[in-house]
Design a protein around this motif. Structure first.
Motif, PDB file in Angstrom:
ATOM      1  N   GLU A  19       8.917  13.852  18.173  1.00  0.00           N
ATOM      2  CA  GLU A  19       9.274  15.140  18.821  1.00  0.00           C
ATOM      3  C   GLU A  19      11.076  15.055  18.813  1.00  0.00           C
ATOM      4  O   GLU A  19      11.636  14.129  19.180  1.00  0.00           O
ATOM      5  CB  GLU A  19       8.793  15.121  20.265  1.00  0.00           C
ATOM      6  CG  GLU A  19       9.148  16.309  20.857  1.00  0.00           C
ATOM      7  CD  GLU A  19       8.398  16.307  22.338  1.00  0.00           C
ATOM      8  OE1 GLU A  19       8.653  17.418  23.089  1.00  0.00           O
ATOM      9  OE2 GLU A  19       7.612  15.391  22.571  1.00  0.00           O
ATOM     10  N   HIS A  20      11.545  16.257  18.506  1.00  0.00           N
ATOM     11  CA  HIS A  20      13.072  16.268  18.617  1.00  0.00           C
ATOM     12  C   HIS A  20      13.650  15.299  17.827  1.00  0.00           C
ATOM     13  O   HIS A  20      14.732  14.820  17.704  1.00  0.00           O
ATOM     14  CB  HIS A  20      13.702  16.093  20.041  1.00  0.00           C
ATOM     15  CG  HIS A  20      13.044  16.961  21.063  1.00  0.00           C
ATOM     16  ND1 HIS A  20      12.745  18.220  20.915  1.00  0.00           N
ATOM     17  CD2 HIS A  20      12.430  16.635  22.330  1.00  0.00           C
ATOM     18  CE1 HIS A  20      12.168  18.716  22.173  1.00  0.00           C
ATOM     19  NE2 HIS A  20      12.088  17.739  22.733  1.00  0.00           N
ATOM     20  N   GLY A  21      13.045  14.881  16.525  1.00  0.00           N
ATOM     21  CA  GLY A  21      13.523  14.140  15.334  1.00  0.00           C
ATOM     22  C   GLY A  21      14.927  14.692  14.731  1.00  0.00           C
ATOM     23  O   GLY A  21      15.144  16.023  14.924  1.00  0.00           O
ATOM     24  N   VAL A  22      15.407  13.899  13.875  1.00  0.00           N
ATOM     25  CA  VAL A  22      16.392  14.521  13.041  1.00  0.00           C
ATOM     26  C   VAL A  22      16.115  15.110  11.727  1.00  0.00           C
ATOM     27  O   VAL A  22      17.142  15.820  11.320  1.00  0.00           O
ATOM     28  CB  VAL A  22      17.571  13.393  12.841  1.00  0.00           C
ATOM     29  CG1 VAL A  22      18.295  12.676  14.195  1.00  0.00           C
ATOM     30  CG2 VAL A  22      16.828  12.420  11.985  1.00  0.00           C
ATOM     31  N   GLY A  23      15.048  15.122  11.281  1.00  0.00           N
ATOM     32  CA  GLY A  23      14.775  15.978  10.210  1.00  0.00           C
ATOM     33  C   GLY A  23      14.961  15.068   8.807  1.00  0.00           C
ATOM     34  O   GLY A  23      15.310  15.580   7.912  1.00  0.00           O
TER      35      GLY A  23
END
Length: 261
Positions: free
Chosen positions: A91-95
């Motif tokens: 969740e809310h990772g940097v991609g």
């Protein structure tokens, strides 16, 4: 970088299978590393991944850009955020994620040094935490029974925080055979043991045997272990979580070794 914009793309379907299916990961001999920390740890300890995957929004992140530059020449793809989000469990990772080949190690016939043996662990977080503690304590070998959760699943990898890349992790290990041929002390943790880890000589290499979260170490393996030890505690709790127990045991060993220097 090649851009993929369709869910029907063959490579994207492969990525989705790796992200969602343990069977697909085992079949392909590959898994996913999700996030900057794991990707950097892999680059530093192992080298280039099989595939580098980034989201559109990550392409302006300085940390991601630096990693992509290190991966120049590697098969790399960029995905719209929505497609990337369907792959990521962070969740809310940097991609950013890597596709890596999982190590295929030969089954050892005996323990070659200090080791951790895991009997039927079920929780990915527990396994990852134990791997992290083992690596930090200087352990090199980890042997997982056939009933233990897959060590290279994304959840275990996230909990391990890069420990996988410094360890030799043997899955589907025949723990009974390893115990029978062990040339070093084997210590099994048991809440019913009378011996305390704090009264046990851990300054020399030992093998630690930890068991299932609810049932503990199986009776067969307990019978084969050289010593049974317990972690003393003062509160009205019957036992510690297996990952916490492993950390206490491993770092009591570290403490004793350092005190001898």
């Amino acid at each position: 970088m090649k851009r993929i914009s369709s869910r029907d793309n063959a490579l994207y379907k492969e990525l989705k299978a790796l992200a969602t299916s343990s069977q697909a990961r085992r079949r392909a001999g590959r898994t996913l590393l999700d996030g900057v920390h794991l990707c950097e740890a892999y680059l530093d300890a192992v080298g280039l991944p099989a595939i580098c995957v980034a989201s559109d929004s990550a392409m302006v992140n300085p940390e991601v850009v630096a990693i992509l530059e290190r991966c120049a020449g590697t098969h790399s793809v960029v995905l719209p955020d929505a497609l990337y989000g369907a792959l990521s469990q962070v969740e809310h990772g940097v991609g950013l994620m890597f596709v890596i080949d999982t190590p295929q190690l030969d089954a050892p016939t005996e323990l070659s040094g200090a080791a951790v043996l895991l009997d039927n662990l079920q929780d990915p977080g527990n396994l990852g935490s134990i791997l992290r503690s083992a690596a930090a304590a200087g352990i090199r070998e980890v042997h997982c029974s056939a009933g233990t959760v897959f060590a290279w699943s994304p959840k275990v990898l996230r909990a391990g925080m890069g420990a996988h890349f410094t360890l030799q992790i043997h899955e589907h290990a025949d723990l009974a055979s390893l115990l029978k041929t062990a040339r070093l002390p084997v210590l099994a943790t048991s809440s019913h043991a009378s011996a305390s880890i704090y009264d046990t000589d851990l300054s020399q290499p030992v093998a630690w045997l930890f068991g299932h979260e609810g049932q503990g170490v199986s009776a067969e393996l307990l019978a084969l272990a050289g010593r049974h030890v317990a972690i003393p505690h003062l509160g009205p709790i019957e036992s510690l979580n297996v990952a916490a127990s492993a950390a206490v045991c491993l770092f009591e060993s570290v403490r004793q070794k350092l005190s001898r220097k």
